[in-house]
Design an enzyme around this catalytic site. Sequence first.
Site, mmCIF file in Angstrom:
data_model
loop_
_atom_site.group_PDB
_atom_site.id
_atom_site.type_symbol
_atom_site.label_atom_id
_atom_site.label_comp_id
_atom_site.label_asym_id
_atom_site.label_seq_id
_atom_site.Cartn_x
_atom_site.Cartn_y
_atom_site.Cartn_z
ATOM 1 C CG ASP A 110 -2.077 0.954 1.096
ATOM 2 O OD1 ASP A 110 -2.388 1.368 -0.046
ATOM 3 O OD2 ASP A 110 -2.674 1.311 2.128
ATOM 4 C CG HIS A 117 -0.233 1.798 -9.248
ATOM 5 N ND1 HIS A 117 -0.387 1.514 -7.909
ATOM 6 C CD2 HIS A 117 -1.386 2.408 -9.632
ATOM 7 C CE1 HIS A 117 -1.588 1.936 -7.516
ATOM 8 N NE2 HIS A 117 -2.201 2.484 -8.534
ATOM 9 C CB THR A 124 -12.740 -8.314 -4.961
ATOM 10 O OG1 THR A 124 -12.093 -9.578 -4.814
ATOM 11 C CG2 THR A 124 -14.083 -8.515 -5.591
ATOM 12 C CG LEU A 139 9.608 -17.158 -3.702
ATOM 13 C CD1 LEU A 139 9.331 -17.240 -2.200
ATOM 14 C CD2 LEU A 139 10.083 -15.740 -4.052
HETATM 15 C C1 FPP Z 1 -1.997 0.025 -3.376
HETATM 16 O O1 FPP Z 1 -1.579 1.367 -3.287
HETATM 17 C C2 FPP Z 1 -1.438 -0.617 -4.580
HETATM 18 C C3 FPP Z 1 -2.159 -1.190 -5.599
HETATM 19 C C4 FPP Z 1 -3.637 -1.226 -5.613
HETATM 20 C C5 FPP Z 1 -1.502 -1.774 -6.782
HETATM 21 C C6 FPP Z 1 -0.215 -2.482 -6.488
HETATM 22 C C7 FPP Z 1 0.384 -2.929 -7.760
HETATM 23 C C8 FPP Z 1 1.710 -2.915 -8.024
HETATM 24 C C9 FPP Z 1 2.764 -2.469 -7.080
HETATM 25 C C10 FPP Z 1 2.176 -3.477 -9.324
HETATM 26 C C11 FPP Z 1 2.718 -4.838 -8.994
HETATM 27 C C12 FPP Z 1 2.906 -5.691 -10.139
HETATM 28 C C13 FPP Z 1 3.213 -7.010 -10.030
HETATM 29 C C14 FPP Z 1 3.502 -7.780 -11.246
HETATM 30 C C15 FPP Z 1 3.254 -7.748 -8.736
HETATM 31 P P1 FPP Z 1 -2.683 2.509 -3.307
HETATM 32 O O2 FPP Z 1 -2.937 2.878 -4.727
HETATM 33 O O3 FPP Z 1 -3.893 2.073 -2.545
HETATM 34 O O4 FPP Z 1 -1.931 3.676 -2.554
HETATM 35 P P2 FPP Z 1 -2.587 4.806 -1.609
HETATM 36 O O5 FPP Z 1 -3.091 4.086 -0.391
HETATM 37 O O6 FPP Z 1 -1.419 5.694 -1.301
HETATM 38 O O7 FPP Z 1 -3.656 5.477 -2.394
#
Ligand code: FPP
Length: 240
Positions: free
Chosen positions: A18, A35, A64, A129
């Site tokens: 997060d 991201h 989801t 892993l």
């Molecule tokens: C949460 O941060 C993160 C996500 C919903 C997406 C996470 C995805 C990646 C890091 C890409 C990973 C790719 C692979 C192949 C594993 P948020 O957007 O909720 O952040 P915030 O709480 O600061 O708004």
Amino acid sequence: MEEISLNNLPKHIAVIMDGNGRWAKSRGALRIFGHQNGIKAVRETVEACAELGVGYLTLYTFSTENWGRPKMEVDGIMDLLVKTIGDEVPRLHKNNVQLKCIGDMDALPEKARRNMEKGIDTTKNNTGLVLNIALSYSGKWDIIQATRKLASAVKSGEMTPEEIDEEQFSRLLSTYPAPEVDLLIRTGGDHRISNYLLWQSAYAELLFLDVLWPDFRKSHLLDAVRAFQTRDRRFGKTHD
Ligand code: FPP
């Protein structure tokens, strides 16, 4: 690394990645920039777990509930996923990592699903892993899909209601054959589980970190494992 006891490693680490959005916002950028910058953190985490000899790593990549985000962000994450899987599978394969996906794969756009299936197939015989990518996943979804399978088995007479126990139920969860989660790490400062591995985290040690996901590095993972090794795990029992 030297301070980590290799005979008390968490067998299964789960991560709620997060803080990407806030990381981007603090730089005046769009959320997708956060991201994109989370990929390096994913790579470092996978490498650290593989080097240590952790058995299973499960990353909460898209929940989801994340389908409810603006279309631009959802499309951006799906494109990023396609690109990242394409870029990273050769390296994962070389490092003997087995890629898996948990969640409702049918809900993914065709291209993302096909790319993921290709990566899973390429790495299926690897013995190092196991990397579970949770996509269109939620803990409640997992419990319901397992329950549906049990209900069908009872309806068809393959089993009786009395035969349902924790062992049978666990076998139908999407993480099977991974053991239950030993260490659950959440970055980004919030203290909640957000519908992640609800059944599988029943006795997980929880670690909440303020660091935002794109800033997470190998050293954070090693610190987390060290913190895990100081915990007194009693599983509801006593030591005497
Ligand atoms: C949460 O941060 C993160 C996500 C919903 C997406 C996470 C995805 C990646 C890091 C890409 C990973 C790719 C692979 C192949 C594993 P948020 O957007 O909720 O952040 P915030 O709480 O600061 O708004």
